[in-house]
Design an enzyme around this catalytic site. Structure first.
Site, PDB file in Angstrom:
ATOM      1  N   ARG A   1       0.935  -0.470   5.942  1.00 22.47           N
ATOM      2  CA  ARG A   1       0.538   0.931   6.021  1.00 22.47           C
ATOM      3  C   ARG A   1      -0.138   1.330   4.706  1.00 22.47           C
ATOM      4  O   ARG A   1       0.245   0.848   3.635  1.00 22.47           O
ATOM      5  CB  ARG A   1       1.745   1.839   6.268  1.00 22.47           C
ATOM      6  CG  ARG A   1       1.333   3.300   6.499  1.00 22.47           C
ATOM      7  CD  ARG A   1       2.509   4.227   6.607  1.00 22.47           C
ATOM      8  NE  ARG A   1       2.053   5.613   6.728  1.00 22.47           N
ATOM      9  CZ  ARG A   1       2.834   6.669   6.594  1.00 22.47           C
ATOM     10  NH1 ARG A   1       4.122   6.520   6.335  1.00 22.47           N
ATOM     11  NH2 ARG A   1       2.336   7.888   6.719  1.00 22.47           N
ATOM     12  N   HIS A   2      -1.120   2.185   4.797  1.00 18.53           N
ATOM     13  CA  HIS A   2      -1.815   2.659   3.602  1.00 18.53           C
ATOM     14  C   HIS A   2      -0.846   3.331   2.624  1.00 18.53           C
ATOM     15  O   HIS A   2       0.247   3.770   2.996  1.00 18.53           O
ATOM     16  CB  HIS A   2      -2.916   3.659   3.981  1.00 18.53           C
ATOM     17  CG  HIS A   2      -2.380   4.889   4.667  1.00 18.53           C
ATOM     18  ND1 HIS A   2      -1.823   5.945   3.971  1.00 18.53           N
ATOM     19  CD2 HIS A   2      -2.310   5.229   5.977  1.00 18.53           C
ATOM     20  CE1 HIS A   2      -1.432   6.874   4.825  1.00 18.53           C
ATOM     21  NE2 HIS A   2      -1.716   6.476   6.056  1.00 18.53           N
TER      22      HIS A   2
ATOM     23  N   ARG B   1      -8.099   6.291   3.453  1.00 16.68           N
ATOM     24  CA  ARG B   1      -6.812   5.936   2.873  1.00 16.68           C
ATOM     25  C   ARG B   1      -6.437   4.483   3.174  1.00 16.68           C
ATOM     26  O   ARG B   1      -5.797   3.817   2.349  1.00 16.68           O
ATOM     27  CB  ARG B   1      -5.719   6.896   3.353  1.00 16.68           C
ATOM     28  CG  ARG B   1      -5.552   7.020   4.875  1.00 16.68           C
ATOM     29  CD  ARG B   1      -4.659   8.215   5.183  1.00 16.68           C
ATOM     30  NE  ARG B   1      -4.330   8.404   6.594  1.00 16.68           N
ATOM     31  CZ  ARG B   1      -5.046   9.121   7.439  1.00 16.68           C
ATOM     32  NH1 ARG B   1      -6.170   9.704   7.012  1.00 16.68           N
ATOM     33  NH2 ARG B   1      -4.656   9.287   8.693  1.00 16.68           N
TER      34      ARG B   1
ATOM     35  N   GLU C   1      -5.712   5.887  12.858  1.00 16.58           N
ATOM     36  CA  GLU C   1      -4.456   6.566  13.175  1.00 16.58           C
ATOM     37  C   GLU C   1      -4.549   7.336  14.482  1.00 16.58           C
ATOM     38  O   GLU C   1      -5.634   7.705  14.951  1.00 16.58           O
ATOM     39  CB  GLU C   1      -4.083   7.514  12.024  1.00 16.58           C
ATOM     40  CG  GLU C   1      -2.788   8.311  12.208  1.00 16.58           C
ATOM     41  CD  GLU C   1      -1.535   7.457  12.362  1.00 16.58           C
ATOM     42  OE1 GLU C   1      -1.450   6.691  13.341  1.00 16.58           O
ATOM     43  OE2 GLU C   1      -0.621   7.610  11.521  1.00 16.58           O
TER      44      GLU C   1
ATOM     45  N   HIS D   1      -2.146   2.551   9.770  1.00 16.48           N
ATOM     46  CA  HIS D   1      -1.477   3.844   9.625  1.00 16.48           C
ATOM     47  C   HIS D   1      -0.101   3.817  10.281  1.00 16.48           C
ATOM     48  O   HIS D   1       0.147   3.024  11.205  1.00 16.48           O
ATOM     49  CB  HIS D   1      -2.343   4.935  10.248  1.00 16.48           C
ATOM     50  CG  HIS D   1      -3.756   4.918   9.754  1.00 16.48           C
ATOM     51  ND1 HIS D   1      -4.181   5.684   8.694  1.00 16.48           N
ATOM     52  CD2 HIS D   1      -4.835   4.189  10.153  1.00 16.48           C
ATOM     53  CE1 HIS D   1      -5.468   5.440   8.458  1.00 16.48           C
ATOM     54  NE2 HIS D   1      -5.883   4.545   9.329  1.00 16.48           N
TER      55      HIS D   1
END
Length: 224
Positions: free
Chosen positions: A32-33, A83, A109, A189
């Site tokens: 995940r970012h 992101r 996302e 995400h």
């Protein structure tokens, strides 16, 4: 997270990535970012293209160090959102992977529609329940579970959970086809990763923290 929770999280991630069974699995890992300002404020981001903050960049560097222990890695791919892509570039630099990062729109996302920019925890319990159904609801039953919430207008223009998981799973299969036999880190995400894991494994998964590493058990079938 406070420092105690950070230390516990990093220890758990380190132990998981050193697990022999994990390393011999599919050769695929989700990351995940890192954190954004909206994450820090508890706001729903979804399709809103919010960049990393300084803490998020540090988290990405920390994740790279953990991934090195389970390396080597051949390829980094990413959601095209800022992101995620910045996180991917940090990982690629740290892991010595190709800096030309292929992006997949399917890794974006979940769209939270009209709810984007709103505070997650101030949503009504009914909306929170609809956005994150209880763990006992099977992935294939999520559409039916969410139906009433959509009919009541509680999830205006929000992307259905099953659709998110199915497009994420399709992305993973495509990545397997694009990079056969290679070890791939996929930067995406929180909700996309959670629902994709639901779709791939048939089991419900918990929320994913910023910069958390989720190793996909293998092998992953390229057939839908």
């Amino acid at each position: 997270m406070d420092q105690a929770h950070v230390d516990q999280y990093e220890a758990a991630q380190d132990q998981a990535l050193q697990n022999e069974d994990v390393q011999e699995a599919s050769g695929l890992a989700f990351v995940r970012h890192g954190q954004t300002d909206w994450n820090a404020e508890g706001l729903l981001q979804g399709g809103t293209d919010v960049p990393l903050n300084d803490h998020g960049r540090l988290q990405a560097h920390d994740s790279a160090q953990l991934l090195k222990k389970a390396g080597p890695w051949d390829v980094i791919v990413s959601s095209p959102m800022k992101r995620a892509l910045e996180t991917a570039k940090i990982l690629a630099e740290e892991l010595g992977c190709d800096h030309h990062i292929k992006t997949y729109a399917e890794l974006k996302e979940r769209s939270y529609g009209d709810l984007e920019g709103q505070c997650r925890v101030t949503q009504s319990p009914e909306v929170q329940d609809a956005m994150h159904p209880p763990a006992h609801i099977a992935f294939e039953d999520l559409d039916d579970y969410e139906k009433k919430a959509y009919e009541k207008g509680l999830l205006p223009n929000v992307e259905p959970s099953q659709s998110v998981g199915e497009r994420g799973a399709a992305a993973v299969r495509q990545i397997c086809e694009d990079f056969p036999g290679q070890r791939v880190v996929m930067v995406s995400h929180g909700t996309l990763i959670r629902l994709t894991m639901d779709a791939l494994t048939g089991e419900r998964h918990p929320s994913v923290e910023n910069a958390e590493i989720i190793y996909i058990p293998g092998p992953v079938s390229v057939d839908a």
